[in-house]
Design a protein around this motif. Structure first.
Motif, mmCIF file in Angstrom:
data_model
loop_
_atom_site.group_PDB
_atom_site.id
_atom_site.type_symbol
_atom_site.label_atom_id
_atom_site.label_comp_id
_atom_site.label_asym_id
_atom_site.label_seq_id
_atom_site.Cartn_x
_atom_site.Cartn_y
_atom_site.Cartn_z
ATOM 1 N N THR A 282 18.765 1.191 -33.031
ATOM 2 C CA THR A 282 18.342 0.114 -33.938
ATOM 3 C C THR A 282 16.825 0.063 -34.132
ATOM 4 O O THR A 282 16.340 -0.721 -34.954
ATOM 5 N N ASN A 283 16.088 0.859 -33.357
ATOM 6 C CA ASN A 283 14.615 0.890 -33.427
ATOM 7 C C ASN A 283 13.983 -0.446 -33.038
ATOM 8 O O ASN A 283 12.841 -0.732 -33.396
ATOM 9 N N LEU A 284 14.730 -1.283 -32.322
ATOM 10 C CA LEU A 284 14.212 -2.564 -31.868
ATOM 11 C C LEU A 284 13.906 -2.494 -30.370
ATOM 12 O O LEU A 284 14.581 -1.764 -29.627
ATOM 13 N N ASN A 285 12.918 -3.280 -29.931
ATOM 14 C CA ASN A 285 12.564 -3.358 -28.501
ATOM 15 C C ASN A 285 12.352 -1.967 -27.908
ATOM 16 O O ASN A 285 12.908 -1.617 -26.861
ATOM 17 N N PHE A 286 11.537 -1.171 -28.587
ATOM 18 C CA PHE A 286 11.381 0.233 -28.204
ATOM 19 C C PHE A 286 10.813 0.371 -26.797
ATOM 20 O O PHE A 286 11.294 1.150 -25.983
ATOM 21 N N GLU A 287 9.773 -0.396 -26.465
ATOM 22 C CA GLU A 287 9.155 -0.260 -25.145
ATOM 23 C C GLU A 287 10.054 -0.792 -24.046
ATOM 24 O O GLU A 287 10.035 -0.310 -22.901
ATOM 25 N N LEU A 288 10.885 -1.816 -24.357
ATOM 26 C CA LEU A 288 11.815 -2.334 -23.354
ATOM 27 C C LEU A 288 12.890 -1.298 -23.027
ATOM 28 O O LEU A 288 13.266 -1.128 -21.842
ATOM 29 N N ALA A 289 13.404 -0.608 -24.031
ATOM 30 C CA ALA A 289 14.421 0.417 -23.793
ATOM 31 C C ALA A 289 13.872 1.531 -22.898
ATOM 32 O O ALA A 289 14.554 2.004 -21.976
ATOM 33 N N GLN A 290 12.640 1.957 -23.146
ATOM 34 C CA GLN A 290 12.030 3.001 -22.310
ATOM 35 C C GLN A 290 11.881 2.508 -20.870
ATOM 36 O O GLN A 290 12.168 3.244 -19.907
ATOM 37 N N SER A 291 11.425 1.290 -20.712
ATOM 38 C CA SER A 291 11.196 0.760 -19.371
ATOM 39 C C SER A 291 12.512 0.556 -18.618
ATOM 40 O O SER A 291 12.626 0.920 -17.437
ATOM 41 N N TYR A 292 13.546 -0.010 -19.273
ATOM 42 C CA TYR A 292 14.835 -0.239 -18.618
ATOM 43 C C TYR A 292 15.486 1.082 -18.229
ATOM 44 O O TYR A 292 16.093 1.196 -17.151
ATOM 45 N N LEU A 293 15.371 2.095 -19.080
ATOM 46 C CA LEU A 293 15.947 3.409 -18.769
ATOM 47 C C LEU A 293 15.263 4.038 -17.559
ATOM 48 O O LEU A 293 15.919 4.651 -16.706
ATOM 49 N N SER A 294 13.943 3.863 -17.458
ATOM 50 C CA SER A 294 13.220 4.418 -16.312
ATOM 51 C C SER A 294 13.671 3.749 -15.008
ATOM 52 O O SER A 294 13.866 4.417 -13.980
ATOM 53 N N VAL A 295 13.824 2.421 -15.017
ATOM 54 C CA VAL A 295 14.293 1.717 -13.820
ATOM 55 C C VAL A 295 15.708 2.158 -13.455
ATOM 56 O O VAL A 295 16.035 2.355 -12.267
ATOM 57 N N PHE A 296 16.568 2.329 -14.447
ATOM 58 C CA PHE A 296 17.954 2.743 -14.205
ATOM 59 C C PHE A 296 17.998 4.127 -13.556
ATOM 60 O O PHE A 296 18.723 4.347 -12.576
ATOM 61 N N LEU A 297 17.220 5.082 -14.074
ATOM 62 C CA LEU A 297 17.225 6.435 -13.518
ATOM 63 C C LEU A 297 16.619 6.469 -12.116
ATOM 64 O O LEU A 297 17.093 7.192 -11.240
ATOM 65 N N ARG A 298 15.577 5.727 -11.861
ATOM 66 C CA ARG A 298 14.968 5.721 -10.533
ATOM 67 C C ARG A 298 15.874 5.044 -9.505
ATOM 68 O O ARG A 298 15.923 5.464 -8.337
ATOM 69 N N SER A 299 16.591 4.014 -9.916
ATOM 70 C CA SER A 299 17.422 3.271 -8.972
ATOM 71 C C SER A 299 18.670 4.048 -8.567
ATOM 72 O O SER A 299 19.066 4.034 -7.391
ATOM 73 N N HIS A 300 19.296 4.712 -9.519
ATOM 74 C CA HIS A 300 20.586 5.346 -9.239
ATOM 75 C C HIS A 300 20.463 6.854 -9.051
ATOM 76 O O HIS A 300 21.323 7.458 -8.418
ATOM 77 N N GLY A 301 19.474 7.489 -9.616
ATOM 78 C CA GLY A 301 19.114 8.872 -9.321
ATOM 79 C C GLY A 301 20.256 9.861 -9.435
ATOM 80 O O GLY A 301 20.988 9.906 -10.430
ATOM 81 N N LEU A 302 20.455 10.668 -8.309
ATOM 82 C CA LEU A 302 21.449 11.749 -8.317
ATOM 83 C C LEU A 302 22.879 11.227 -8.328
ATOM 84 O O LEU A 302 23.805 11.984 -8.619
ATOM 85 N N GLY A 303 23.068 9.966 -8.017
ATOM 86 C CA GLY A 303 24.427 9.432 -8.005
ATOM 87 C C GLY A 303 25.080 9.443 -9.370
ATOM 88 O O GLY A 303 26.296 9.361 -9.478
ATOM 89 N N LEU A 304 24.275 9.575 -10.422
ATOM 90 C CA LEU A 304 24.839 9.599 -11.769
ATOM 91 C C LEU A 304 25.585 10.895 -12.058
ATOM 92 O O LEU A 304 26.451 10.932 -12.930
ATOM 93 N N THR A 305 25.221 11.983 -11.359
ATOM 94 C CA THR A 305 25.836 13.294 -11.650
ATOM 95 C C THR A 305 27.259 13.391 -11.134
ATOM 96 O O THR A 305 27.963 14.349 -11.461
#
Length: 925
Positions: free
Chosen positions: A860-883
Motif C-alpha cells: 500500500t506504500n503506507l507507513n514505509f518506515e514502520l514496516a521496515q522497522s517492524y520487519l527488522s524486529v521480527f527477524l532479529r527476535s525469531h531468527g533461524l527458527g523461521l526456517t
C-alpha cells in the motif's frame, strides 16, 4: 475636504475615449491602497460590541468607510468600494448602513453586503435604524420605512418641502413606533410609522433644526438650531425645560454624557465644542477640537470621553479629566488637511513615507499600520511663539508650504537629517526624523541676511543633502549655490559667484562627496568640485533647452534631467555625457524617480500620465493615465511599491510592482500612443464589482450559500496523496527508530535500586497497554454471570494483537491490525512481536499473518518506515527458527521481493539527489 474621487465620474468626462482604453492596472503597476484618509464631512457613527467589550468607530472617507476601535484608534477593516460618494451612515446591533448613489447598503462586520435597498429617486441624506425597520430620508423629502430582512418598503411618506423640509430625525426611548422629525422651518413632528399618522407638531424656534438628540431622561430631547440655539424640550407636555445659545454658529452635533455628570456636549461649525451643565444651566467649558466644522460629537456610553470627527481629515477622542471638569485631547488620528506636494520614502526599509503638504506640515505615513503615522508639526518662523498660541488660531508666524525636501539616515540620531525649502521664501528649514519635530536652524545665505526679506525677490528653488548627512546644498532663483553644515547651520561654501546666471533648477552630489552637479533654467549643467576650488566649474554641459528639475540615483551615478520642453535626459555623472533621451510627455514635468536597481526611470507630468522608461533598452515599457495629474512620486527602496500624490487629493496612493509576484513580459510601447486610463488606488477591493461579477455568472443566493459553505469548510490533508507515492507514517522517530536498540536502552535506564511498593496501594482499574488511556473491561464480570471462576476461551495465550492477526487469515483485512500496532509504544511493539512465537504463547499462524501484514504495508506504500522497522524486529527476535516452517520461508521470500522493489525506488531517488547536490557543490567551488 477633498475625498476619494469616483472612477465613474472620471469616466463620464470622456466616456467614448476612456471606455475603449480603460484598464484595471497597467503592465507593471497594480492599484494597491490609499494612505492618509481619516474622515470627511459625513457624520461618523459608533457601535458597541459586547463580545469585544469595545466601541467601534465608523468614519466615512468618500466611497468607503473605515472601522476603528475606540481603545487605541486601531484600524480594523475598510468597507468595499461604493458606486458613488457615501452620503449617510448608520448602525444597529447587526448591520452598518451606508447610503450611496440612491441606494442603501447593509454591511455585516463592515465587509460583507447583506442587503441592498433600491427605490429612492434622490440621494439619501438621513438614516435611522428602528428595530426591524430602517428609516431613510432622501433629498426629494420622501421618508421611506424599509423592512430590513425582506428589503421591502413598509411605508412611504412624502412631505412638501415648502411646508416641512426634513433636516433631522431621532427616536426617543420608550416611544413605540414613533419618531421625531426636525425641519428647515424649525418645526418638530412626531410621526407614528405604524399608523402613518402625525401625532403632533411642535414649534418653539423658527431657525432651521440641525440636530435632534434624545436625552437619558424620558420624554426629553435636545434640539439644535442653525442660529446656535439649543433647546431641551419635554415632548410629553410640549414644554421647554431650558435653552442655551451657542454664539459661534450653527449646532452641528449634540450628545449627553452618561457617566454621571449632567453635561450636554454641543459642536459648532467653527471647530469648537461647548459643555453645558444642565443642573446649573450654564456653560461649563469649551474647547476648540478641529480646524473646520465638527461634524460628529458622540459621548461614549458610560465613559468620560467624547469622540469627534471633522472635514479637516481628522478624528479625535477627548477625555473629561481636567480639574475644572473640562476635556483634553486623549487620542488623535489625522492626515493632511490640504493636498500633499512632495512625498519621499525615508530609510532603506521602505515602511515610512515623508510627506509635505499645502498645510505647511511635515508628516510620516507608515505602509504597515496607521497607528505608526505621526506628524512632525507645522513649519513656523517662531516655534516658541507658535507653541504658546492655540494651534487653531491664525498664526502670523506660519511659513509657506514646503515645496521640496531631502533626507538621509546617516546622522539621524545625532542631528537634523531633513532639509526643506518653502514657496516664495529664502529660508531653508531643518527637521529631525528621530525627534519628530522641526529643527532650530533657518539656513539663509550671508548675502541675503542684511536685506529686507519681504522685498527681496530671490527664493530657494532646489536642495540636496549629502550622503554623509553633514552638508546640505541649496540652489536659489538668483543663481547662487550655497553649502551649509546641517549640524551647526553654519555656511561653508559658495559655488561660483554666482554659480549660474539664471535660476538653479536642480542639484546633485555623489556618494563620496567628490563632486556637485547643478542645472539652471538656461540649460547649463555644471560640474563642481565638492571641496577645494569652488569658484569655477570643472566642466559644463550645455543642453538644448532649459532644465526644469533633476533627480539622481547615487548608487549608479545616473542623473535624470527634466527639460522645459517636456523631454527627459539621463546623464552619467562620471563620464559627464548624455546616455539616454526620452521624449513622450506633452505637458510640464512634475517629478522623476529611479527604480532601486536603476533599470527604470518613472516620470509624471501635468498631462495626467505616468510613464516608465527602460534605461538599458531606451524604450518606454509602461504608461498609464490617472484621474488628476501626479505632482510627486517615489519608488520604495525595496522596489515593491510606487507612491504617488495627486493634484487636489489628500491621500498618498500606493501601486504594487507586479513584476515581483508575477511573470510580466515587457514590450516596447510607442510614447505617442494614448495611455490607458487607470483609476486611483483605494483602501480595499471593489465589493460592488464582486456583486456584479456574480450576477454576470448567474450565481443565485442558493449557489452563493453553497459556495460559501464550501469555502468555509475545513480542509483536511489526506493520509496519502497518491497510491503510487511511498508515504511515511508521520510518527515521532522515537516510536520506531530505537526498536532494535531497545534492550540496550532498558539496560542503560535500569534503576540502581528496585522501586519500593507503597504500604497501602490505592484501588485502580486495569488499563490496556498503549499510548491512549483505555480501561480493560473485557474480563470484567458480565451481568447474570454469578460464577467467579474465569474460563479460558482457547488453549493458547495470544495477546490482543495476536488475536487480530489470526482473524486476518479469514477476512484478509490487515488495516485494524496495523492501526492497533501503530498506537503502541516501542516497548509494547517489541513485546507483541516477540509474543508471536509458539514458545512465547503465540502460533505459527500468527507469525505467518504478521509477514503477510508487513507485505500489505509495503504493497500500500503506507507507513514505509514502520514496516521496515517492524520487519527488522521480527527477524532479529525469531531468527533461524523461521526456517523450520516451509510456509514461513515462502512468506519471507515474498516479503523480501516486495521490500527490495520498494527500497530500490527510494534508493534510486536518493542517489540521484545526492549526485545533483554534489555536482552543484563542486561547481560552486
Amino acid at each position: 475636504m477633498t475625498n476619494l474621487r469616483t472612477e465613474e465620474k472620471a469616466e463620464s468626462e470622456e466616456p467614448a475615449e476612456r471606455a475603449s482604453v480603460f484598464k484595471e492596472s497597467s503592465c507593471i503597476f497594480r492599484r494597491n491602497r490609499a494612505l492618509g484618509y481619516v474622515s470627511n464631512q459625513v457624520p461618523a457613527v459608533t457601535r458597541y460590541i459586547q463580545r469585544r467589550r469595545d466601541t467601534l468607530l465608523i468614519t466615512c472617507i468618500g466611497r468607503s468607510f473605515q472601522v476603528y476601535t475606540a481603545n487605541h484608534f486601531r484600524l480594523l477593516h475598510v468597507s468595499g468600494l461604493h458606486p458613488d460618494e457615501i452620503t449617510a451612515l448608520a448602525t444597529d446591533r447587526l448591520h452598518t448602513y451606508s447610503a450611496s448613489n440612491k441606494c442603501i447598503f447593509a454591511w455585516r462586520a463592515g465587509k460583507h453586503i447583506r442587503h441592498v435597498y433600491r427605490g429612492h429617486q434622490k440621494d439619501v441624506h438621513l438614516l435611522l435604524p428602528f428595530g426591524s425597520n430602517l428609516i431613510a430620508i432622501d433629498r426629494e423629502n420622501v421618508l421611506k420605512v424599509w423592512n430590513i430582512p425582506t428589503e421591502d418598503v413598509y411605508l412611504e411618506v412624502p412631505f412638501r418641502p415648502e411646508e416641512f423640509q426634513i433636516t433631522a430625525v431621532a427616536h426617543p426611548p420608550t416611544y413605540i413606533n414613533k419618531i421625531v422629525l426636525g425641519s428647515q422651518q424649525g418645526q418638530l413632528k412626531i410621526l407614528n410609522i405604524k399608523k402613518n399618522s402625525v401625532v403632533c407638531t411642535l414649534s418653539h424656534h423658527e431657525s432651521r433644526i440641525t440636530y435632534i438628540e434624545p436625552a437619558p431622561a424620558l420624554d426629553v430631547v435636545a434640539v439644535g438650531h442653525g442660529d446656535g440655539a439649543i433647546i431641551l424640550l419635554n415632548l410629553k407636555f410640549d414644554e421647554v425645560l431650558m435653552s442655551f445659545q451657542q454664539d459661534w454658529g450653527q449646532v452641528t452635533s449634540l450628545s449627553f454624557r452618561t457617566d454621571g455628570p449632567p453635561i450636554l456636549v454641543s459642536a459648532c461649525s467653527n471647530g469648537y465644542m461647548a459643555f453645558w451643565n444642565l443642573e446649573e444651566r450654564k456653560l461649563a467649558g469649551q474647547v476648540q477640537a478641529h480646524e473646520e466644522s465638527v461634524t460628529t460629537a458622540i459621548c461614549l456610553a458610560s465613559e468620560p470621553v467624547v469622540f469627534t470627527t471633522s472635514p479637516d481629515n481628522s478624528m479625535k477622542m477627548f477625555i473629561f479629566d481636567m480639574p475644572d471638569g473640562g476635556a483634553r485631547q486623549l487620542r488623535i488620528r489625522e492626515g493632511h488637511t490640504k493636498p500633499p506636494l512632495c512625498i519621499r520614502y525615508h530609510g532603506t526599509s521602505g515602511v515610512s513615507i515623508l510627506s509635505s503638504g499645502e498645510d505647511s506640515t511635515m508628516r510620516v505615513f507608515s505602509t504597515i499600520s496607521e497607528s505608526l503615522n505621526k506628524s512632525m508639526g507645522r513649519a513656523t518662523y517662531n516655534p516658541i511663539a507658535t507653541k504658546k498660541k492655540n494651534r487653531f488660531q491664525y498664526d502670523k508666524f506660519e511659513m509657506p508650504p514646503i515645496l521640496e525636501f531631502t533626507s538621509d539616515t546617516a546622522r539621524e540620531k545625532e542631528w537634523d537629517n531633513i532639509a526643506a525649502i518653502h514657496a516664495g521664501v529664502i529660508q531653508t528649514t531643518t527637521w529631525s526624523f528621530d525627534k519628530n519635530r522641526m529643527g532650530e536652524h533657518r539656513l539663509v545665505p550671508m548675502q541675503f541676511q542684511n536685506r529686507n526679506r519681504s522685498n527681496f525677490q530671490s527664493e530657494t528653488t532646489c536642495i540636496v543633502l549629502t550622503h554623509c548627512g553633514n552638508f546640505v546644498i541649496i540652489g536659489y532663483s538668483s543663481g547662487d549655490i550655497e553649502r551649509f553644515n546641517i549640524q551647526s547651520g553654519m555656511h561653508r561654501a559658495s559655488y561660483g559667484s554666482p554659480g549660474h546666471k539664471m535660476a538653479v533648477r536642480g542639484l546633485a552630489s555623489d556618494n563620496l562627496n567628490q563632486s556637485v552637479i547643478s542645472g539652471c533654467s538656461e540649460g547649463l549643467l555644471k560640474f563642481w568640485s565638492f571641496k577645494g576650488k569652488v569658484d569655477k566649474p570643472l566642466a559644463v554641459l550645455r543642453l538644448a533647452d532649459g532644465i526644469s528639475l533633476m533627480r539622481q540615483h547615487r548608487e549608479s551615478s545616473m542623473l535624470a534631467i527634466g527639460l522645459e520642453t517636456f523631454k527627459v535626459f539621463v546623464v552619467d555623472m562620471h563620464t559627464r555625457v548624455i546616455v539616454r533621451k526620452f521624449v513622450g510627455h506633452t505637458a510640464k514635468l512634475n517629478d522623476l524617480t529611479f527604480s532601486p536597481d536603476s533599470r527604470w526611470l518613472i516620470t509624471a507630468a501635468m498631462d495626467s500620465t505616468i510613464k516608465v522608461w527602460d534605461i538599458p533598452s531606451s524604450y518606454m515599457v509602461d504608461h498609464l493615465r490617472v484621474e488628476t495629474p501626479c505632482v510627486s512620486l517615489c519608488m520604495s527602496p525595496s522596489g515593491d511599491f510606487l507612491a504617488t500624490a495627486h493634484v487636489g487629493l489628500l491621500g498618498i496612493y500606493l501601486w504594487a510592482n507586479k513584476t515581483l509576484f508575477n511573470q510580466v513580459s515587457l514590450r516596447s510601447i510607442n510614447p505617442s500612443e494614448p495611455a490607458p486610463y487607470v483609476g486611483l488606488p483605494t483602501n480595499v477591493c471593489d465589493a460592488m464589482e464582486l456583486e456584479d461579477g456574480m450576477q454576470e455568472l448567474e450565481i443565485d443566493e442558493e449557489d452563493e450559500t453553497k459556495l460559501g459553505e464550501l469555502i468555509d469548510a475545513k480542509y483536511e490533508t489526506p493520509i496519502q496523496l497518491s497510491e503510487e507515492l511511498i508515504t511515511l507514517s508521520g510518527l515521532a522517530a522515537s516510536r520506531w527508530q530505537n526498536l532494535l536498540d531497545l534492550e540496550l536502552i532498558k539496560q542503560r535506564n535500569k534503576p540502581k535500586a528496585p522501586p519500593k511498593a507503597p504500604k497501602q496501594a490505592p484501588f485502580f482499574l486495569p488499563t490496556v497497554s498503549g499510548l491512549e488511556l483505555r480501561f480493560d473491561v473485557q474480563n470484567g464480570q458480565k451481568e447474570g454471570d454469578s460464577s467467579r471462576i474465569r474460563k479460558a476461551s482457547t488453549l493458547n495465550n495470544l495477546t490482543a494483537f495476536g488475536q487480530l492477526l489470526e482473524e486476518t487469515s479469514d477476512s484478509q483485512e490487515f488495516a485494524p491490525a496495523v492501526a492497533h500496532l501503530t498506537q503502541l509504544g516501542p516497548s509494547m511493539v517489541d513485546f507483541e512481536i516477540k509474543s508471536l512465537h509458539p514458545e512465547a504463547g503465540g502460533t505459527l499462524l500468527a507469525m505467518l499473518q504478521f509477514l503477510k501484514l508487513v507485505e500489505f504495508m509495503f504493497g500500500t506504500n503506507l507507513n514505509f518506515e514502520l514496516a521496515q522497522s517492524y520487519l527488522s524486529v521480527f527477524l532479529r527476535s525469531h531468527g533461524l527458527g523461521l526456517t523450520e516452517s516451509p510456509e514461513l520461508v515462502k512468506a519471507l521470500r515474498s516479503v523480501s521481493q516486495v521490500q527490495q522493489e520498494a527500497w530500490h525506488r527510494v534508493e534510486e531517488k536518493l542517489i540521484y539527489g545526492t549526485g545533483v547536490v554534489a555536482a552543484l557543490r563542486n561547481f560552486a567551488h
